[in-house]
Design a protein around this motif. Structure first.
Motif, short mmCIF file in Angstrom:
data_model
loop_
_atom_site.label_atom_id
_atom_site.label_comp_id
_atom_site.label_asym_id
_atom_site.label_seq_id
_atom_site.Cartn_x
_atom_site.Cartn_y
_atom_site.Cartn_z
N LEU A 69 0.83 -1.21 0.00
CA LEU A 69 0.00 0.00 0.00
C LEU A 69 0.86 1.26 0.00
O LEU A 69 0.57 2.25 -0.69
CB LEU A 69 -0.93 0.00 1.22
N GLY A 70 1.95 1.23 0.79
CA GLY A 70 2.86 2.36 0.82
C GLY A 70 3.48 2.64 -0.53
O GLY A 70 3.61 3.80 -0.96
N ALA A 71 3.85 1.57 -1.24
CA ALA A 71 4.43 1.73 -2.57
C ALA A 71 3.44 2.36 -3.54
O ALA A 71 3.79 3.22 -4.36
CB ALA A 71 4.91 0.38 -3.10
N VAL A 72 2.18 1.97 -3.44
CA VAL A 72 1.13 2.54 -4.31
C VAL A 72 0.96 4.03 -4.04
O VAL A 72 0.86 4.84 -4.97
CB VAL A 72 -0.20 1.79 -4.09
N ILE A 73 0.97 4.41 -2.76
CA ILE A 73 0.84 5.83 -2.41
C ILE A 73 2.06 6.61 -2.92
O ILE A 73 1.94 7.73 -3.42
CB ILE A 73 0.69 5.99 -0.88
N GLY A 74 3.24 6.00 -2.83
CA GLY A 74 4.44 6.63 -3.35
C GLY A 74 4.38 6.85 -4.84
O GLY A 74 4.79 7.90 -5.36
N LEU A 75 3.84 5.88 -5.56
CA LEU A 75 3.70 6.02 -7.01
C LEU A 75 2.70 7.12 -7.37
O LEU A 75 2.89 7.84 -8.36
CB LEU A 75 3.25 4.68 -7.61
N PHE A 76 1.65 7.26 -6.55
CA PHE A 76 0.70 8.36 -6.76
C PHE A 76 1.41 9.71 -6.62
O PHE A 76 1.22 10.63 -7.43
CB PHE A 76 -0.45 8.27 -5.75
N GLY A 77 2.25 9.84 -5.58
CA GLY A 77 3.00 11.07 -5.38
C GLY A 77 3.94 11.36 -6.54
O GLY A 77 4.03 12.51 -7.00
N ALA A 78 4.62 10.33 -7.04
CA ALA A 78 5.54 10.51 -8.16
C ALA A 78 4.79 10.93 -9.42
O ALA A 78 5.25 11.80 -10.18
CB ALA A 78 6.31 9.21 -8.41
N ALA A 79 3.63 10.32 -9.66
CA ALA A 79 2.84 10.67 -10.85
C ALA A 79 2.32 12.11 -10.75
O ALA A 79 2.30 12.85 -11.74
CB ALA A 79 1.67 9.69 -11.01
N THR A 80 1.90 12.52 -9.56
CA THR A 80 1.40 13.89 -9.37
C THR A 80 2.52 14.90 -9.57
O THR A 80 2.30 15.98 -10.15
CB THR A 80 0.81 14.04 -7.96
N ALA A 81 3.72 14.59 -9.11
CA ALA A 81 4.85 15.51 -9.23
C ALA A 81 5.22 15.79 -10.68
O ALA A 81 5.77 16.85 -10.99
CB ALA A 81 6.05 14.96 -8.47
N ARG A 82 4.92 14.86 -11.57
CA ARG A 82 5.24 15.06 -12.98
C ARG A 82 4.47 16.27 -13.56
O ARG A 82 4.89 16.87 -14.55
CB ARG A 82 4.91 13.81 -13.79
N GLY A 83 3.36 16.62 -12.94
CA GLY A 83 2.57 17.75 -13.41
C GLY A 83 3.06 19.10 -12.91
O GLY A 83 2.52 20.14 -13.31
N LEU A 84 4.07 19.10 -12.02
CA LEU A 84 4.60 20.36 -11.52
C LEU A 84 5.33 21.11 -12.63
O LEU A 84 5.98 20.49 -13.49
CB LEU A 84 5.57 20.12 -10.36
N ARG A 85 5.26 22.42 -12.60
CA ARG A 85 5.90 23.26 -13.59
C ARG A 85 7.33 23.55 -13.17
O ARG A 85 7.61 23.79 -11.99
CB ARG A 85 5.11 24.56 -13.71
N GLU A 86 8.27 23.52 -14.11
CA GLU A 86 9.64 23.95 -13.81
C GLU A 86 9.69 25.47 -13.92
O GLU A 86 9.47 26.04 -14.98
CB GLU A 86 10.64 23.32 -14.78
N VAL A 87 9.99 26.12 -12.81
CA VAL A 87 9.92 27.58 -12.75
C VAL A 87 11.25 28.26 -13.02
O VAL A 87 11.30 29.48 -13.15
CB VAL A 87 9.37 28.05 -11.39
N ARG A 88 12.31 27.49 -13.11
CA ARG A 88 13.61 28.09 -13.34
C ARG A 88 13.74 28.55 -14.79
O ARG A 88 13.45 27.81 -15.73
CB ARG A 88 14.75 27.10 -13.04
N VAL A 89 14.22 29.78 -14.98
CA VAL A 89 14.46 30.30 -16.33
C VAL A 89 15.65 29.58 -16.95
O VAL A 89 16.69 29.42 -16.33
CB VAL A 89 14.72 31.81 -16.29
N GLY A 90 15.49 29.08 -18.17
CA GLY A 90 16.59 28.43 -18.88
C GLY A 90 16.77 26.99 -18.52
O GLY A 90 17.72 26.35 -18.98
N VAL A 91 15.87 26.42 -17.68
CA VAL A 91 15.96 25.00 -17.32
C VAL A 91 14.91 24.25 -18.11
O VAL A 91 13.73 24.60 -18.09
CB VAL A 91 15.74 24.79 -15.81
N ALA A 92 15.33 23.19 -18.81
CA ALA A 92 14.38 22.43 -19.63
C ALA A 92 13.45 21.64 -18.75
O ALA A 92 13.83 21.14 -17.71
CB ALA A 92 15.14 21.51 -20.54
#
Length: 436
Positions: A413-436
């Protein structure tokens, strides 16, 4: 009550640094490095995955009790920011707010340490209650420290040097930690400090080093700011948290990621409890697990801190979340499958992974400080941590599941919750200028 920004900011106006950087003052940088160093050195002697888990499993070796203490930990740590955020927000000097909460935090830990040296600590039934009260209060004040600490960091260290400050602080602490923990190991190995006095000895080191961390903060000089003085009621704070999240998509996602990380962080005691059930964990082996965790978290932080400054926090948050999700499955394999379960040395691999993923917590804070305007740092930190209240009952549920169905069930169950967190983090925006 002032309205929060209606859209995700970069930490300031267009005329300011796009990272929302604070002005760099060398004295502040090194004061913060030494504060973090003493804090982290002290923390190694009370780590949740090893020393704290060992003490809890000594006092009451039941997964239900472990889940209860983890829930108390989470309740205190995540409820405090709801009250602490508006307090920190009103302080012109964020450093003074941090010192106030830090003194209270250290005082609680000192009380527990003194108690563990007394003969009455040998009675697990009594010691369990004393430990429970002190442990809960400690995390209540530590939750407040988390808000104040982030607010100070956002004012005194430029965004593109926060990883460097983490790397330098962890490098310094790592050198001391490995030697210090090995010394404790030698003392425990020779039988001079049987349980629970081995924990009393370790926690004494924690208290002294926490005090030294507080002294380092006295050298911090904050830049002048024109932050508004706002007064929030409890309901008003909650409304402000919601408004911040609605106006900043990245902050909303970060709340979900932080909730997943809270759940996995709350599983640390279960790993050591699982290890103890197989009979291969000894006080000496527990200290060796601490050494492994200390070494790898120091190495990981010293390398990845600089990478975060160059590449941005987002990419490392995503990578470390995958590693976080792998920890419970690794514990299941190394602690339950042959030939690994027969030798305690294999289980040290769990603490290696726990150490490697350590910078994740700081990168989450650093990312938040970049996506929210400085005037809202305290309230945004309060919002992200308060969401963790939703996860407080989960350790209790996991403890009951482990008692009835075994630890492997909760590890999956812990691994499943961790995978949910990892999948959600992929939607975060990179805010640094010049960083791909």
């Amino acid at each position: 009550m002032p309205s929060p920004p209606s859209s995700a900011g970069t930490g300031g106006s267009a005329e300011e640094d796009p990272f929302g950087s604070a002005p760099l003052r060398r004295a502040n940088f090194f004061a913060w490095v030494f504060y973090q160093s003493f804090y982290r050195i002290g923390w190694q002697f009370k780590m949740e995955a090893t020393m704290m888990a060992g003490l809890v499993s000594y006092l009451a070796p039941s997964p239900t009790v472990m889940g209860m203490f983890t829930a108390l930990n989470g309740a205190g740590r995540n409820l405090a920011p709801l009250f602490a955020a508006p307090i920190v927000d009103r302080f012109h000097s964020k450093r003074n707010a941090l010192l106030l909460f830090w003194v209270a935090t250290v005082a609680i830990w000192a009380v527990l340490t003194v108690y563990l040296w007394t003969p009455s600590a040998m009675n697990p039934n009594v010691a369990l209650w004393v430990f429970g009260v002190c442990y809960t209060l400690f995390f209540v004040f530590l939750g407040a420290v988390t808000v104040a600490q982030g607010a100070v960091l956002g004012k005194i260290i430029p965004a593109d040097m926060r990883g460097k400050s983490l790397a330098m602080g962890m490098s310094l602490s790592g050198l001391v930690n490995v030697g210090g923990v090995l010394l404790i190991y030698r003392l425990v190995q020779h039988g001079g400090f049987p349980e629970p006095k081995n924990y009393a000895l370790s926690f004494t080191c924690t208290t002294v080093l926490f005090l030294m961390a507080g002294v380092a903060l006295l050298w911090v000089k904050e830049p002048d700011t024109n932050s508004p003085v706002r007064r929030h009621s409890l309901a008003g704070s909650l409304r402000y948290f919601v408004a911040l999240a609605r106006g900043n998509q990245d902050l909303a996602r970060l709340m979900a990621v932080n909730a997943a990380v809270n759940v996995l962080g709350g599983m640390l005691q279960f790993y050591t409890g699982y290890w103890r059930t197989h009979g291969t964990m000894t006080p000496g082996a527990l200290v060796m697990a601490t050494v492994f965790q200390v070494f790898w978290q120091s190495l990981s932080s010293s390398i990845l801190g600089g990478v975060a400054d160059r590449k941005g926090n987002r990419v490392l948050i995503c990578v470390l979340l995958w590693m976080e999700a792998a920890v419970p499955l690794t514990a299941w394999v190394l602690g339950g499958w042959e030939p690994f379960r027969s030798n305690w040395f294999w289980f040290l691999g769990v603490y290696t992974l726990i150490g490697l993923r350590f910078p994740l917590y700081q990168f989450l804070t650093n990312y938040l400080l970049e996506i929210v305007e400085q005037k809202d740092h305290a309230m945004a930190l309060g919002a992200v941590n308060t969401v963790g209240l939703l996860t407080v009952p989960i350790p209790l549920i996991l403890g009951e599941l482990a008692r009835h169905y075994g630890y492997p069930v909760i590890f999956v169950l812990g691994a499943v919750i961790g995978l949910f967190g990892a999948a959600t983090a992929r939607g975060l925006r990179e805010v640094r200028v010049g960083v791909a």
